[in-house]
Design a protein around this motif. Structure first.
Motif, mmCIF file in Angstrom:
data_model
loop_
_atom_site.group_PDB
_atom_site.id
_atom_site.type_symbol
_atom_site.label_atom_id
_atom_site.label_comp_id
_atom_site.label_asym_id
_atom_site.label_seq_id
_atom_site.Cartn_x
_atom_site.Cartn_y
_atom_site.Cartn_z
ATOM 1 N N PHE A 98 66.026 -35.673 17.195
ATOM 2 C CA PHE A 98 67.381 -36.213 16.702
ATOM 3 C C PHE A 98 67.543 -36.505 15.248
ATOM 4 C CE2 PHE A 98 65.510 -39.929 18.546
ATOM 5 C CZ PHE A 98 65.675 -40.905 17.432
ATOM 6 N N ASP A 99 66.457 -36.499 14.605
ATOM 7 C CA ASP A 99 66.676 -37.060 13.442
ATOM 8 C C ASP A 99 65.267 -36.263 12.295
ATOM 9 O OD1 ASP A 99 67.660 -38.072 10.888
ATOM 10 O OD2 ASP A 99 67.625 -40.033 11.563
ATOM 11 N N ARG A 100 65.571 -36.413 11.078
ATOM 12 C CA ARG A 100 64.509 -35.644 10.359
ATOM 13 C C ARG A 100 63.280 -36.688 10.254
ATOM 14 N NH1 ARG A 100 65.461 -31.955 6.916
ATOM 15 N NH2 ARG A 100 63.835 -32.611 5.356
ATOM 16 N N THR A 101 62.156 -35.713 10.770
ATOM 17 C CA THR A 101 60.705 -36.449 10.798
ATOM 18 C C THR A 101 59.841 -36.447 9.279
ATOM 19 O OG1 THR A 101 59.439 -34.550 11.255
ATOM 20 C CG2 THR A 101 60.519 -35.657 13.137
ATOM 21 N N VAL A 102 58.948 -37.180 9.148
ATOM 22 C CA VAL A 102 57.998 -36.898 7.902
ATOM 23 C C VAL A 102 57.652 -35.518 7.898
ATOM 24 C CG1 VAL A 102 55.894 -37.457 6.919
ATOM 25 C CG2 VAL A 102 57.205 -39.394 8.036
ATOM 26 N N MET A 103 57.386 -34.758 9.075
ATOM 27 C CA MET A 103 57.040 -33.356 8.875
ATOM 28 C C MET A 103 58.169 -32.510 8.205
ATOM 29 S SD MET A 103 55.433 -33.317 12.802
ATOM 30 C CE MET A 103 55.319 -31.364 13.003
ATOM 31 N N SER A 104 59.410 -32.984 8.612
ATOM 32 C CA SER A 104 60.456 -32.358 8.110
ATOM 33 C C SER A 104 60.652 -32.259 6.446
ATOM 34 C CB SER A 104 61.782 -32.356 8.784
ATOM 35 O OG SER A 104 61.749 -32.246 9.967
ATOM 36 N N GLU A 105 60.553 -33.648 6.216
ATOM 37 C CA GLU A 105 60.345 -34.013 4.700
ATOM 38 C C GLU A 105 59.228 -33.175 3.954
ATOM 39 O OE1 GLU A 105 62.806 -35.346 3.571
ATOM 40 O OE2 GLU A 105 63.810 -36.334 5.157
ATOM 41 N N MET A 106 57.967 -33.142 4.548
ATOM 42 C CA MET A 106 56.874 -32.513 4.082
ATOM 43 C C MET A 106 57.066 -30.984 3.568
ATOM 44 S SD MET A 106 53.645 -34.426 5.534
ATOM 45 C CE MET A 106 52.189 -33.357 4.658
ATOM 46 N N LYS A 107 57.742 -30.350 4.931
ATOM 47 C CA LYS A 107 57.859 -28.902 4.789
ATOM 48 C C LYS A 107 58.893 -28.497 3.843
ATOM 49 C CE LYS A 107 59.242 -24.808 7.620
ATOM 50 N NZ LYS A 107 59.811 -24.400 9.098
ATOM 51 N N ASP A 108 60.033 -29.184 3.559
ATOM 52 C CA ASP A 108 61.054 -29.120 2.576
ATOM 53 C C ASP A 108 60.624 -29.419 1.328
ATOM 54 O OD1 ASP A 108 62.540 -28.522 4.777
ATOM 55 O OD2 ASP A 108 63.828 -29.782 4.579
ATOM 56 N N ALA A 109 59.609 -30.126 1.053
ATOM 57 C CA ALA A 109 59.224 -30.380 -0.073
ATOM 58 C C ALA A 109 57.913 -29.630 -0.590
ATOM 59 C CB ALA A 109 58.409 -32.004 -0.026
ATOM 60 N N GLY A 110 57.738 -28.504 0.406
ATOM 61 C CA GLY A 110 56.603 -27.459 0.055
ATOM 62 C C GLY A 110 55.144 -27.750 0.321
ATOM 63 N N PHE A 111 54.983 -28.846 1.188
ATOM 64 C CA PHE A 111 53.589 -29.098 1.687
ATOM 65 C C PHE A 111 53.554 -28.258 3.003
ATOM 66 C CE2 PHE A 111 54.834 -33.028 -0.605
ATOM 67 C CZ PHE A 111 53.735 -32.859 -1.721
ATOM 68 N N ASP A 112 52.019 -28.308 3.356
ATOM 69 C CA ASP A 112 51.609 -27.442 4.631
ATOM 70 C C ASP A 112 51.649 -28.641 5.576
ATOM 71 O OD1 ASP A 112 50.910 -24.948 3.445
ATOM 72 O OD2 ASP A 112 49.663 -26.242 2.192
ATOM 73 N N VAL A 113 52.271 -28.077 6.821
ATOM 74 C CA VAL A 113 52.243 -28.808 8.172
ATOM 75 C C VAL A 113 51.609 -28.133 9.302
ATOM 76 C CG1 VAL A 113 53.342 -30.214 9.857
ATOM 77 C CG2 VAL A 113 54.057 -30.254 7.301
ATOM 78 N N ILE A 114 50.498 -28.104 9.642
ATOM 79 C CA ILE A 114 49.672 -27.280 10.475
ATOM 80 C C ILE A 114 49.700 -27.820 11.895
ATOM 81 C CG2 ILE A 114 47.500 -26.135 10.965
ATOM 82 C CD1 ILE A 114 46.831 -26.303 7.855
ATOM 83 N N ALA A 115 50.301 -27.294 12.718
ATOM 84 C CA ALA A 115 50.270 -27.959 13.947
ATOM 85 C C ALA A 115 49.531 -27.409 14.942
ATOM 86 C CB ALA A 115 51.646 -27.766 14.635
ATOM 87 N N ILE A 116 48.509 -28.261 15.517
ATOM 88 C CA ILE A 116 47.628 -27.771 16.483
ATOM 89 C C ILE A 116 47.631 -28.114 18.003
ATOM 90 C CG2 ILE A 116 45.016 -27.207 16.950
ATOM 91 C CD1 ILE A 116 44.597 -27.950 13.963
ATOM 92 N N GLY A 117 47.565 -27.206 18.841
ATOM 93 C CA GLY A 117 47.703 -27.723 20.118
ATOM 94 C C GLY A 117 49.338 -27.553 20.624
ATOM 95 N N LYS A 118 49.522 -28.582 21.211
ATOM 96 C CA LYS A 118 51.133 -28.503 21.730
ATOM 97 C C LYS A 118 52.115 -29.117 20.554
ATOM 98 C CE LYS A 118 51.101 -32.590 25.063
ATOM 99 N NZ LYS A 118 51.197 -32.825 26.201
ATOM 100 N N ILE A 119 51.723 -29.669 19.422
ATOM 101 C CA ILE A 119 52.265 -30.438 18.356
ATOM 102 C C ILE A 119 53.812 -29.549 18.195
ATOM 103 C CG2 ILE A 119 52.397 -31.056 16.038
ATOM 104 C CD1 ILE A 119 50.695 -33.020 17.963
ATOM 105 N N SER A 120 53.532 -28.186 17.817
ATOM 106 C CA SER A 120 54.904 -27.272 17.651
ATOM 107 C C SER A 120 55.705 -27.483 18.732
ATOM 108 C CB SER A 120 54.272 -25.949 17.266
ATOM 109 O OG SER A 120 55.369 -25.250 16.899
ATOM 110 N N ASP A 121 55.115 -27.179 19.933
ATOM 111 C CA ASP A 121 56.204 -27.421 21.216
ATOM 112 C C ASP A 121 56.972 -29.019 21.295
ATOM 113 O OD1 ASP A 121 55.653 -24.870 22.045
ATOM 114 O OD2 ASP A 121 54.210 -25.563 23.374
#
Length: 394
Positions: free
Chosen positions: A222-245
């Motif tokens: 329901f709000d921006r997470t640290v993952m969203s901030e990282m992705k938008d700043a050009g960092f890699d966020v590799i989700a393994i297992g059910k993290i992406s879901d």
């Protein structure tokens, strides 16, 4: 070029591996819950020497795991600040959110009005409508489904509405459409269902087999997470297992599916071989799904020991500039009553190869301290919740 204390941060969530009742456990019906403690007692001691070296028994002594004289990791335990004890709540909090309206669980099945609406919108009857194991419900209702075309609807201790259907009875495209309808219906605040999951299967009665065509329809954070901030700043966020879901793909730059804990460890090791700047985020689901919910302490204990035996491979792959954080998202005490998650503290072990003089961190008041630490490390916007411990890792 901007410098970071750590170029790569690897977060490992041992799904449901709690380390003793939380201060508010009684409010959740979980007084006395102790996932790790009870498993260790049942096993007459856990053999987890590598977690022991990091400092697991320094957080609090676990039978069979030696307390490290000089722990390699920084160690503590964390409280959950959010109002819940499910997978999505725990993971969202780790990434900086605080959930005060809990996702609903349905231990008696879904309300009749929701089922009636689903039947009306899809033109198919519903059978099941109760908490169940995904394999057992097929044994019970698979044949009836094949004869009638009715939808097998079931849930679990998580906030999920699962729909199982045979791929030759209901084509995949229709199955996915049905799940999209269920997702629309359960967006209503009175239901607050975290995920709708399509569970396709094939085979004949007595030999049913779930296929890899599973599809999750999750709520977006329901709000921006640290993952969203990282992705938008050009960092890699590799989700393994059910993290992406769990995050409905929000803030994910690369997703690696897994089929088991051991496959999860394989994929984690693969991510160590990737050249990236950012985070690798792994969920090890078997502890929870195969052993916690099924109240199988021996199976849970063996899975913990198998996981521990893989850690030397992780240590071997770590480079200077890598940080490893090992934690959990809630408890699921296999000795506790029922088949539900348990409200517990979770362990936190933080390890870097270039700093093996571990020490105790203060008890964290929220899981979001992990997200805050990652945000500070990569100089992205800090989450509204959480207090970074980056400066303490010295």
């Amino acid at each position: 070029m901007t410098s970071y204390a750590y170029k790569r941060i690897f977060v490992v969530v041992m799904d449901s591996v709690g380390i003793g009742e939380a201060p508010d456990a009684e409010k959740f019906g979980d007084k006395g819950a102790d996932t790790l403690g009870h498993i260790a007692e049942k096993m007459n001691g856990l053999k987890m020497p590598n977690m022991g070296k990091l400092g697991l028994s320094n957080i609090r002594e676990i039978k069979g795991i030696e307390k490290a004289e000089k722990p390699l990791a920084f160690f503590t335990k964390m409280k959950e600040a959010s109002n819940g004890k499910d997978t999505m709540t725990g993971h969202w909090e780790i990434m900086g959110l605080n959930i005060q309206t809990p996702f609903q669980v349905f231990p008696e099945g879904f309300p009749q009005e929701l089922i009636a609406e689903l039947e009306s919108r899809t033109g198919r009857k519903v059978i099941g409508n109760k908490p169940a194991s995904g394999t057992e419900i097929l044994v019970e209702l698979g044949e009836e489904h094949m004869k009638t075309g009715a939808l097998i609807v079931y849930t679990s201790a998580d906030s999920v509405l699962q729909i199982a259907a045979h791929e030759e009875i209901i084509p995949l495209e229709e199955q996915y459409k049905i799940c999209q309808i269920a997702r629309e219906l359960t967006l209503d605040e009175k239901y607050m269902v975290g995920r709708v999951i399509a569970r396709p299967f094939i085979g004949e009665p007595g030999h049913f087999q779930r296929t890899s065509n599973r599809h999750d329809y999750a709520l977006k954070p329901f709000d921006r997470t640290v993952m969203s901030e990282m992705k938008d700043a050009g960092f890699d966020v590799i989700a393994i297992g059910k993290i992406s879901d769990i995050f409905d793909g929000e803030g994910v730059t690369k997703s690696l599916r897994t089929v088991s804990n051991m496959d999860g460890m394989d994929k984690l090791l693969q991510s160590f071989d990737m050249d990236f700047t950012g985070m690798s985020f792994l969920n090890l689901v078997d502890f929870d799904a195969l052993y916690g919910h099924r109240r199988d302490p021996e199976g849970y204990g063996k899975a913990l020991e198998e996981y521990d035996a893989r850690l030397p491979e992780v240590f071997e792959k770590m480079q200077a500039g890598d940080l490893l954080m090992i934690t959990a998202d809630h408890g699921n005490d296999p000795i506790h009553q029922g088949t539900d998650h348990t409200r517990e503290y979770v362990p936190l072990l933080v390890y870097a190869k270039n700093n093996e003089n571990g020490k105790e961190l203060t008890i964290r008041e929220t899981f979001a301290d992990i997200g805050a630490t990652i945000a500070e490390n990569f100089h992205v916007k800090m989450p509204a919740y959480g207090k970074s411990f980056l400066q303490e890792l010295k």
